[in-house]
Design an enzyme around this catalytic site. Structure first.
Site, PDB file in Angstrom:
ATOM      1  CD  GLU A   1       5.221   3.294   1.706  1.00  0.00           C
ATOM      2  OE1 GLU A   1       5.102   3.934   0.651  1.00  0.00           O
ATOM      3  OE2 GLU A   1       4.557   2.266   1.964  1.00  0.00           O
TER       4      GLU A   1
ATOM      5  CG  HIS B   1      -3.470  -2.496  -6.407  1.00  0.00           C
ATOM      6  ND1 HIS B   1      -4.042  -1.464  -5.713  1.00  0.00           N
ATOM      7  CD2 HIS B   1      -2.149  -2.495  -6.096  1.00  0.00           C
ATOM      8  CE1 HIS B   1      -3.105  -0.832  -5.021  1.00  0.00           C
ATOM      9  NE2 HIS B   1      -1.946  -1.458  -5.226  1.00  0.00           N
TER      10      HIS B   1
ATOM     11  CD  GLU C   1      -7.404  -1.633  -6.732  1.00  0.00           C
ATOM     12  OE1 GLU C   1      -6.464  -0.834  -6.553  1.00  0.00           O
ATOM     13  OE2 GLU C   1      -7.502  -2.710  -6.110  1.00  0.00           O
TER      14      GLU C   1
ATOM     15  CB  CYS D   1      -1.995  -2.432  -1.874  1.00  0.00           C
ATOM     16  SG  CYS D   1      -0.257  -2.119  -2.256  1.00  0.00           S
ATOM     17  CG  LEU D   2      -1.288   1.567   3.123  1.00  0.00           C
ATOM     18  CD1 LEU D   2       0.095   1.255   3.674  1.00  0.00           C
ATOM     19  CD2 LEU D   2      -1.450   3.057   2.855  1.00  0.00           C
ATOM     20  N   GLY D   3      -3.805  -1.491   2.698  1.00  0.00           N
ATOM     21  CA  GLY D   3      -4.799  -1.988   3.648  1.00  0.00           C
ATOM     22  C   GLY D   3      -4.378  -3.309   4.267  1.00  0.00           C
ATOM     23  CG  MET D   4      -2.396  -7.773   3.495  1.00  0.00           C
ATOM     24  SD  MET D   4      -1.545  -8.850   2.358  1.00  0.00           S
ATOM     25  CE  MET D   4       0.131  -8.262   2.526  1.00  0.00           C
ATOM     26  CD  GLN D   5       2.276  -2.634   2.370  1.00  0.00           C
ATOM     27  OE1 GLN D   5       2.455  -1.485   2.752  1.00  0.00           O
ATOM     28  NE2 GLN D   5       2.746  -3.076   1.214  1.00  0.00           N
TER      29      GLN D   5
ATOM     30  NE  ARG E   1      10.057   1.831  -4.677  1.00  0.00           N
ATOM     31  CZ  ARG E   1       9.313   2.797  -5.242  1.00  0.00           C
ATOM     32  NH1 ARG E   1       8.550   3.566  -4.497  1.00  0.00           N
ATOM     33  NH2 ARG E   1       9.337   2.998  -6.530  1.00  0.00           N
TER      34      ARG E   1
END
Length: 171
Positions: A42, A144, A146, A18-22, A99
């Site tokens: 963001e 995600h 996980e 998620c944020l890691g990919m972004q 988002r």
């Protein structure tokens, strides 16, 4: 961003969720493409290179409560990708909670410089999964995994990441 750059440039196994990919997209845009101010809207709404931006169907929504992309969504993997090899199939479903997403305006430049977009929504509009060309294990997913992994039944991305880490350590 420094850790992501190190993993990318030193062939250290990397799995961004998620944020890691972004942030892996941000790091790549800054250090490979050369957009020094590349960022997620963001985190920096004033960036001139918004490689990560709010989902297109949420632009202009003032009351953001309950507007996350939440739940299970389909993803189509490229046949020649590591992700396809790990999952063993072309069509998968993963859970989401976000988002913001990859800004499609930068897809061509990312791909031309070696950021492979290996998983997308069935309509090819949303980037779901990325890999770096030539890297032994550099995978990012908007999802995600996980949420679907268990100690006695590891998710394919986690199994692949752990195996890549073991292989890296022994080399």
């Amino acid at each position: 961003l420094t850790a992501i750059k190190y993993a990318r440039t030193h062939n250290v196994p990397f799995l961004g969720l998620c944020l890691g990919m972004q942030l892996s997209i941000v790091e790549f845009a800054r250090n490979v493409i050369g957009y020094k101010d590349a960022h997620s809207m963001e985190l920096n709404p004033d960036t001139t290179h918004p490689v990560i931006h709010i989902m297109s169907d949420q632009i202009g929504i003032e009351d953001i409560g309950g507007t996350l992309r939440l739940g299970s969504y389909p993803c189509v993997l490229k046949d020649n990708s590591l992700a396809y090899k790990l999952y063993g199939k072309k069509e998968i479903e993963e859970r989401h909670r976000h988002r913001y997403e990859v800004n499609n305006a930068f897809r061509k430049e990312l791909q031309e410089k070696g950021m492979n977009i290996v998983g997308t929504s069935p309509d090819n509009h949303i980037v779901e999964m990325i890999e770096i060309a030539g890297h032994p294990f550099y995978v990012g997913t908007q999802a995600h995994p996980e949420f679907k992994s268990r100690p006695n039944h590891a998710h394919p991305l986690f199994r692949g990441f752990i195996q890549a880490a073991v292989d890296f350590k022994s080399n």
